[in-house]
Design a protein around this motif. Sequence first.
Motif, short mmCIF file in Angstrom:
data_model
loop_
_atom_site.label_atom_id
_atom_site.label_comp_id
_atom_site.label_asym_id
_atom_site.label_seq_id
_atom_site.Cartn_x
_atom_site.Cartn_y
_atom_site.Cartn_z
N CYS A 8 0.85 -1.19 0.00
CA CYS A 8 0.00 0.00 0.00
C CYS A 8 0.89 1.24 0.00
O CYS A 8 1.95 1.25 0.63
CB CYS A 8 -0.88 0.00 1.24
SG CYS A 8 -1.94 1.46 1.40
N ALA A 9 0.45 2.27 -0.70
CA ALA A 9 1.23 3.51 -0.79
C ALA A 9 0.96 4.42 0.41
O ALA A 9 0.91 5.64 0.27
CB ALA A 9 0.90 4.23 -2.08
N VAL A 11 -1.57 5.22 2.03
CA VAL A 11 -2.60 6.19 1.72
C VAL A 11 -3.34 6.71 2.96
O VAL A 11 -3.95 7.78 2.91
CB VAL A 11 -3.60 5.64 0.68
CG1 VAL A 11 -2.89 5.41 -0.65
CG2 VAL A 11 -4.24 4.35 1.15
N ASP A 45 0.58 18.28 -1.23
CA ASP A 45 -0.03 17.15 -1.94
C ASP A 45 -0.87 16.27 -1.02
O ASP A 45 -1.39 15.24 -1.45
CB ASP A 45 1.03 16.33 -2.68
CG ASP A 45 2.05 15.70 -1.75
OD1 ASP A 45 1.88 15.81 -0.52
OD2 ASP A 45 3.01 15.09 -2.25
N ARG A 82 -7.97 3.48 0.93
CA ARG A 82 -7.48 2.68 -0.21
C ARG A 82 -8.43 2.84 -1.41
O ARG A 82 -7.98 2.98 -2.55
CB ARG A 82 -7.35 1.22 0.20
CG ARG A 82 -6.15 0.96 1.12
CD ARG A 82 -6.13 -0.46 1.62
NE ARG A 82 -5.96 -1.42 0.55
CZ ARG A 82 -4.83 -2.09 0.29
NH1 ARG A 82 -3.76 -1.90 1.06
NH2 ARG A 82 -4.77 -2.94 -0.68
N PHE A 85 -8.03 6.38 -2.91
CA PHE A 85 -6.79 6.51 -3.66
C PHE A 85 -6.89 5.76 -4.99
O PHE A 85 -6.46 6.27 -6.04
CB PHE A 85 -5.62 5.94 -2.84
CG PHE A 85 -4.28 6.15 -3.46
CD1 PHE A 85 -3.68 7.41 -3.47
CD2 PHE A 85 -3.61 5.10 -4.07
CE1 PHE A 85 -2.44 7.61 -4.04
CE2 PHE A 85 -2.35 5.28 -4.66
CZ PHE A 85 -1.77 6.55 -4.64
N ALA A 86 -7.50 4.58 -4.98
CA ALA A 86 -7.65 3.81 -6.20
C ALA A 86 -8.54 4.56 -7.20
O ALA A 86 -8.25 4.59 -8.41
CB ALA A 86 -8.25 2.44 -5.88
N GLU A 88 -8.94 7.82 -7.39
CA GLU A 88 -8.19 8.98 -7.88
C GLU A 88 -7.15 8.57 -8.91
O GLU A 88 -6.84 9.30 -9.84
CB GLU A 88 -7.46 9.66 -6.71
CG GLU A 88 -8.34 10.46 -5.81
CD GLU A 88 -7.59 11.00 -4.61
OE1 GLU A 88 -8.26 11.51 -3.70
OE2 GLU A 88 -6.35 10.94 -4.59
N SER A 89 -6.60 7.38 -8.70
CA SER A 89 -5.52 6.92 -9.57
C SER A 89 -6.05 6.36 -10.89
O SER A 89 -5.27 6.07 -11.80
CB SER A 89 -4.69 5.84 -8.86
OG SER A 89 -4.19 6.33 -7.64
N GLY A 90 -7.38 6.19 -10.93
CA GLY A 90 -8.01 5.70 -12.15
C GLY A 90 -7.75 4.23 -12.33
O GLY A 90 -7.63 3.73 -13.44
#
Length: 90
Positions: A8-9, A11, A45, A82, A85-86, A88-90
């Motif tokens: 996981c980044a 998030v 950010d 999670r 974030f997913a 947003e990341s498309g």
Amino acid sequence: MAITCANCAAVCCRLEVPCIGDHDIPEHLTEYDGAGYLRMRRLDDGWCAALNRAEMNCGIYARRPLPCRELQTGGPDCLAERARFAAESG
Ligand code: SF4
Ligand code: SF4
């Protein structure tokens, strides 16, 4: 895929984190919100100023605030971040 912090980044480190209870957090990583409560400072950010950006893990792990200690991997806040974030990341 199993839910684990290892893939996981970090998030959840974009959440607002109040510095509650006894803590020993470096002052330059904190700020006061508009109501006068201390919280973790976040960068433009959105990520926490204490995040180790090279490793994407907590740079003050042993001194991290209580909400970070209590956040459960796979719990509601973890899953919501999670998913956000997913999306947003498309
Ligand atoms: S607690 Fe959840 S959102 Fe936070 S780093 Fe671990 S898997 Fe990612
Ligand atoms: S203090 Fe550490 S665990 Fe808590 S949000 Fe910041 S980087 Fe993440």
